[in-house]
Structure formats: structure tokens, C-alpha cells
Design a protein around this motif. Structure first.
Motif, PDB file in Angstrom:
ATOM      1  N   PHE A  64       0.801  -1.228   0.000  1.00  0.00           N
ATOM      2  CA  PHE A  64       0.000   0.000   0.000  1.00  0.00           C
ATOM      3  C   PHE A  64       0.839   1.287   0.000  1.00  0.00           C
ATOM      4  CE2 PHE A  64      -2.942  -3.028   2.271  1.00  0.00           C
ATOM      5  CZ  PHE A  64      -3.760  -3.243   1.179  1.00  0.00           C
ATOM      6  N   ALA A  65       2.125   1.177  -0.280  1.00  0.00           N
ATOM      7  CA  ALA A  65       2.964   2.379  -0.328  1.00  0.00           C
ATOM      8  C   ALA A  65       2.608   3.249  -1.532  1.00  0.00           C
ATOM      9  CB  ALA A  65       4.434   1.985  -0.377  1.00  0.00           C
ATOM     10  N   GLU A  66       2.737   4.557  -1.374  1.00  0.00           N
ATOM     11  CA  GLU A  66       2.513   5.509  -2.463  1.00  0.00           C
ATOM     12  C   GLU A  66       3.855   6.119  -2.836  1.00  0.00           C
ATOM     13  OE1 GLU A  66      -0.516   8.275  -1.378  1.00  0.00           O
ATOM     14  OE2 GLU A  66      -2.010   6.715  -0.944  1.00  0.00           O
ATOM     15  N   LEU A  67       4.414   5.633  -3.949  1.00  0.00           N
ATOM     16  CA  LEU A  67       5.796   5.963  -4.304  1.00  0.00           C
ATOM     17  C   LEU A  67       5.917   6.467  -5.731  1.00  0.00           C
ATOM     18  CD1 LEU A  67       7.418   2.741  -2.741  1.00  0.00           C
ATOM     19  CD2 LEU A  67       7.295   5.007  -1.690  1.00  0.00           C
TER      20      LEU A  67
ATOM     21  N   ALA B 177       0.380  -1.331  -3.938  1.00  0.00           N
ATOM     22  CA  ALA B 177       1.207  -0.129  -4.016  1.00  0.00           C
ATOM     23  C   ALA B 177       0.851   0.725  -5.230  1.00  0.00           C
ATOM     24  CB  ALA B 177       2.678  -0.514  -4.065  1.00  0.00           C
ATOM     25  N   GLU B 178       1.084   2.012  -5.115  1.00  0.00           N
ATOM     26  CA  GLU B 178       0.935   2.952  -6.219  1.00  0.00           C
ATOM     27  C   GLU B 178       2.316   3.534  -6.515  1.00  0.00           C
ATOM     28  OE1 GLU B 178      -2.087   5.827  -5.455  1.00  0.00           O
ATOM     29  OE2 GLU B 178      -3.654   4.321  -5.128  1.00  0.00           O
ATOM     30  N   ILE B 179       2.923   3.062  -7.611  1.00  0.00           N
ATOM     31  CA  ILE B 179       4.299   3.443  -7.937  1.00  0.00           C
ATOM     32  C   ILE B 179       4.348   3.828  -9.411  1.00  0.00           C
ATOM     33  CG2 ILE B 179       6.723   2.817  -7.575  1.00  0.00           C
ATOM     34  CD1 ILE B 179       5.909   0.535  -5.863  1.00  0.00           C
ATOM     35  N   ARG B 180       3.505   4.751  -9.815  1.00  0.00           N
ATOM     36  CA  ARG B 180       3.427   5.141 -11.218  1.00  0.00           C
ATOM     37  C   ARG B 180       4.656   5.961 -11.623  1.00  0.00           C
ATOM     38  NH1 ARG B 180      -2.036   5.500  -9.172  1.00  0.00           N
ATOM     39  NH2 ARG B 180      -1.302   7.360  -8.058  1.00  0.00           N
ATOM     40  N   ASN B 181       5.073   5.746 -12.898  1.00  0.00           N
ATOM     41  CA  ASN B 181       6.142   6.541 -13.512  1.00  0.00           C
ATOM     42  C   ASN B 181       7.450   6.498 -12.713  1.00  0.00           C
ATOM     43  OD1 ASN B 181       4.399   7.548 -15.654  1.00  0.00           O
ATOM     44  ND2 ASN B 181       3.421   8.780 -14.057  1.00  0.00           N
ATOM     45  N   ALA B 182       7.702   5.410 -12.029  1.00  0.00           N
ATOM     46  CA  ALA B 182       8.944   5.252 -11.264  1.00  0.00           C
ATOM     47  C   ALA B 182      10.039   4.673 -12.154  1.00  0.00           C
ATOM     48  CB  ALA B 182       8.702   4.356 -10.057  1.00  0.00           C
ATOM     49  N   ASN B 183      11.277   4.798 -11.679  1.00  0.00           N
ATOM     50  CA  ASN B 183      12.414   4.297 -12.437  1.00  0.00           C
ATOM     51  C   ASN B 183      12.990   3.060 -11.754  1.00  0.00           C
ATOM     52  OD1 ASN B 183      14.555   3.964 -14.170  1.00  0.00           O
ATOM     53  ND2 ASN B 183      15.755   5.685 -13.377  1.00  0.00           N
ATOM     54  N   PHE B 184      12.789   1.890 -12.391  1.00  0.00           N
ATOM     55  CA  PHE B 184      13.344   0.627 -11.910  1.00  0.00           C
ATOM     56  C   PHE B 184      14.479   0.150 -12.822  1.00  0.00           C
ATOM     57  CE2 PHE B 184       9.064   0.594 -10.114  1.00  0.00           C
ATOM     58  CZ  PHE B 184       9.225   0.006  -8.869  1.00  0.00           C
TER      59      PHE B 184
ATOM     60  N   CYS C  66       6.070   2.911 -15.610  1.00  0.00           N
ATOM     61  CA  CYS C  66       7.367   2.682 -14.967  1.00  0.00           C
ATOM     62  C   CYS C  66       8.418   2.225 -15.974  1.00  0.00           C
ATOM     63  CB  CYS C  66       7.235   1.637 -13.862  1.00  0.00           C
ATOM     64  SG  CYS C  66       6.430   2.253 -12.374  1.00  0.00           S
ATOM     65  N   ASN C  67       9.669   2.505 -15.655  1.00  0.00           N
ATOM     66  CA  ASN C  67      10.793   2.103 -16.489  1.00  0.00           C
ATOM     67  C   ASN C  67      11.492   0.906 -15.856  1.00  0.00           C
ATOM     68  OD1 ASN C  67      12.970   1.925 -18.241  1.00  0.00           O
ATOM     69  ND2 ASN C  67      14.101   3.596 -17.250  1.00  0.00           N
ATOM     70  N   PHE C  68      11.350  -0.283 -16.491  1.00  0.00           N
ATOM     71  CA  PHE C  68      12.007  -1.501 -16.033  1.00  0.00           C
ATOM     72  C   PHE C  68      13.115  -1.918 -17.005  1.00  0.00           C
ATOM     73  CE2 PHE C  68       7.760  -1.736 -14.146  1.00  0.00           C
ATOM     74  CZ  PHE C  68       8.045  -2.103 -12.841  1.00  0.00           C
TER      75      PHE C  68
ATOM     76  N   LEU D   5       0.183  -2.033 -15.764  1.00  0.00           N
ATOM     77  CA  LEU D   5       1.517  -1.837 -16.330  1.00  0.00           C
ATOM     78  C   LEU D   5       1.438  -1.057 -17.633  1.00  0.00           C
ATOM     79  CD1 LEU D   5       2.732  -5.510 -15.774  1.00  0.00           C
ATOM     80  CD2 LEU D   5       3.493  -3.524 -14.460  1.00  0.00           C
ATOM     81  N   ARG D   6       0.397  -0.283 -17.805  1.00  0.00           N
ATOM     82  CA  ARG D   6       0.187   0.431 -19.057  1.00  0.00           C
ATOM     83  C   ARG D   6       1.368   1.359 -19.370  1.00  0.00           C
ATOM     84  NH1 ARG D   6      -4.760   0.504 -16.461  1.00  0.00           N
ATOM     85  NH2 ARG D   6      -4.270   2.539 -15.554  1.00  0.00           N
ATOM     86  N   ASN D   7       1.849   1.250 -20.623  1.00  0.00           N
ATOM     87  CA  ASN D   7       2.923   2.110 -21.130  1.00  0.00           C
ATOM     88  C   ASN D   7       4.233   1.963 -20.355  1.00  0.00           C
ATOM     89  OD1 ASN D   7       1.177   3.339 -23.118  1.00  0.00           O
ATOM     90  ND2 ASN D   7       0.258   4.493 -21.442  1.00  0.00           N
ATOM     91  N   ALA D   8       4.403   0.861 -19.635  1.00  0.00           N
ATOM     92  CA  ALA D   8       5.673   0.621 -18.942  1.00  0.00           C
ATOM     93  C   ALA D   8       6.731   0.154 -19.943  1.00  0.00           C
ATOM     94  CB  ALA D   8       5.487  -0.424 -17.846  1.00  0.00           C
ATOM     95  N   ASN D   9       7.995   0.309 -19.566  1.00  0.00           N
ATOM     96  CA  ASN D   9       9.099  -0.057 -20.441  1.00  0.00           C
ATOM     97  C   ASN D   9       9.880  -1.215 -19.836  1.00  0.00           C
ATOM     98  OD1 ASN D   9      11.167  -0.182 -22.288  1.00  0.00           O
ATOM     99  ND2 ASN D   9      12.181   1.701 -21.618  1.00  0.00           N
ATOM    100  N   PHE D  10       9.812  -2.394 -20.493  1.00  0.00           N
ATOM    101  CA  PHE D  10      10.532  -3.581 -20.051  1.00  0.00           C
ATOM    102  C   PHE D  10      11.635  -3.958 -21.051  1.00  0.00           C
ATOM    103  CE2 PHE D  10       6.380  -3.882 -18.037  1.00  0.00           C
ATOM    104  CZ  PHE D  10       6.675  -4.329 -16.761  1.00  0.00           C
ATOM    105  N   GLU D  11      12.151  -2.994 -21.772  1.00  0.00           N
ATOM    106  CA  GLU D  11      13.128  -3.287 -22.812  1.00  0.00           C
ATOM    107  C   GLU D  11      14.356  -3.996 -22.240  1.00  0.00           C
ATOM    108  OE1 GLU D  11      15.519  -1.044 -26.462  1.00  0.00           O
ATOM    109  OE2 GLU D  11      14.133   0.087 -25.179  1.00  0.00           O
TER     110      GLU D  11
END
Length: 210
Positions: free
Chosen positions: A26-29, A47-54, A72-74, A89-95
Motif C-alpha cells: 500500500f505504499a505511495e511511491l 502499491a501505487e508506484i506510477r512513472n517510477a524508475n526501476f 514505470c521504467n524496467f 503496467l500500461r505504457n511501462a518499459n521492459f526493454e
């Protein structure tokens, strides 16, 4: 249960505190920078971790359910053996991500980029990959049953030995793919309207003409 705040997590990262097996339930990050961080075994339920950099982060064996990781950027991250259920995971980057034996079940990865991702032996059942980029991904020996790949791009993708029965492939683009012994329903609506540069004789299931 104490919910970790964004500033607390950022302080832990700055101080080099181990985040392995951390509970981020449930973290908001939103927007946090987890690049290169070891989050193996972490729990991110709710958890809410939108647009984060992983980017380059280690999420091996992480458990993520009912969370929002949209945008998010994975890139180059390690998600091997991670379990994701009902995750946005909409528009996330798993490249080029390591997604060996990952489980993405009942997730929404519409518009996400999986270019070059290693998704061998993965479970992707009932996940939405509409307009996703699957180019050069390796998705062999995987369970893709009832996935939604409408308008997705498969250029140079390897889907050999995978189960795509009930997968929706309308208007998907196939080009120079490897598809040895793939199980796939061939009648409408599964591939209707697909721009398929594809040898259907190579991929059709034994019951294709039933």
C-alpha cells in the motif's frame, strides 16, 4: 501495519539500507528512483508506484498484486520469477528486461514495451498486451493462454513451443518471427485482420481445421 512513506524509502536508498525483501504494501511511491536497487523478494501489494524508475533494479522473486505501476521504467531490470497479479503496467518499459519465469496474470500491459525482453517459460495468462511492442522478445515454452495481443507488434520475436490458445491477435503485426510448435486457434476472431507476415502452416495447432 506501518506503511512506508516515499521520503522514508528515499532516505533508505540514499543511506544504502538493504531493500531486499522489503514490504511496500500500500505504499505511495509515484516517481521514485529505484534504479539499480536490490528489491528481490519485495512485496508491493496494493502499491501505487506510477512513472517510477526501476532501470537495472533487481526484482527477482518479488510479489506484486493489485498495484499500479503504469508508466514505470524496467529497462534492463531483473524480474525473473517475479509474480504480478492484477497489476496496471500500461505504457511501462521492459526493454531488455530479464523476465525468465515471470508470472503476469490478469494484468494490463497495454502499450508497454517488451522489446528484447527474455520471457522464457513465463506465464502471461489473461493479460492485456494491446498495442504492446514484443519485438525481438524471447517468449518460448510459455503459457500465453487467453492473452490479448490485439494490435501488438511481433517483429523478430521468438514464440516457439508456447501456448497461445484463446489469445486474441486481431490486427497484430507478425514479421520474421520464430514460431515452432506453437498452439494457436486459427479461426476468427483470434487472428482476424492481423497484418501477418506469417507462415500459418508453421504455427497452426493440430485442431486448426476442426
Amino acid at each position: 501495519m506501518d506503511i512506508l512513506r516515499k521520503e522514508d524509502v528515499e532516505r533508505m536508498i540514499k543511506e544504502g539500507v538493504s531493500l531486499k525483501d522489503i514490504d511496500l504494501t500500500f505504499a505511495e511511491l509515484d516517481g521514485i528512483d529505484f534504479s539499480g536497487v536490490d528489491l528481490s523478494g519485495a512485496s508491493l501489494t496494493g502499491a501505487e508506484i506510477r512513472n517510477a524508475n526501476f532501470e537495472g533494479a533487481n526484482l527477482e522473486g518479488a510479489f506484486i498484486a493489485d498495484a499500479d505501476l503504469s508508466g514505470c521504467n524496467f529497462r534492463n531490470a531483473n524480474l525473473s520469477r517475479a509474480v504480478l497479479q492484477r497489476v496496471h503496467l500500461r505504457n511501462a518499459n521492459f526493454e531488455n528486461a530479464n523476465m525468465f519465469k515471470v508470472q503476469l496474470m490478469v494484468c494490463d500491459a497495454s502499450g508497454a514495451n517488451f522489446k528484447g525482453a527474455d520471457m522464457r517459460q513465463s506465464r502471461l495468462e489473461k493479460t492485456r498486451f494491446r498495442r504492446a511492442i514484443m519485438d525481438k522478445a524471447i517468449i518460448t515454452h510459455s503459457n500465453l493462454r487467453a492473452t490479448d495481443f490485439q494490435e501488438a507488434s511481433f517483429i523478430g520475436t521468438n514464440i516457439s513451443f508456447s501456448d497461445l490458445r484463446k489469445a486474441q491477435l486481431q490486427r497484430a503485426w507478425f514479421e520474421n518471427i520464430k514460431a515452432e510448435e506453437v498452439l494457436l486457434y486459427g479461426k476468427a476472431p483470434w487472428i482476424e485482420g492481423s497484418k501477418a507476415k506469417l507462415d500459418l502452416d508453421q504455427i497452426k495447432a493440430p485442431n486448426w481445421d476442426d
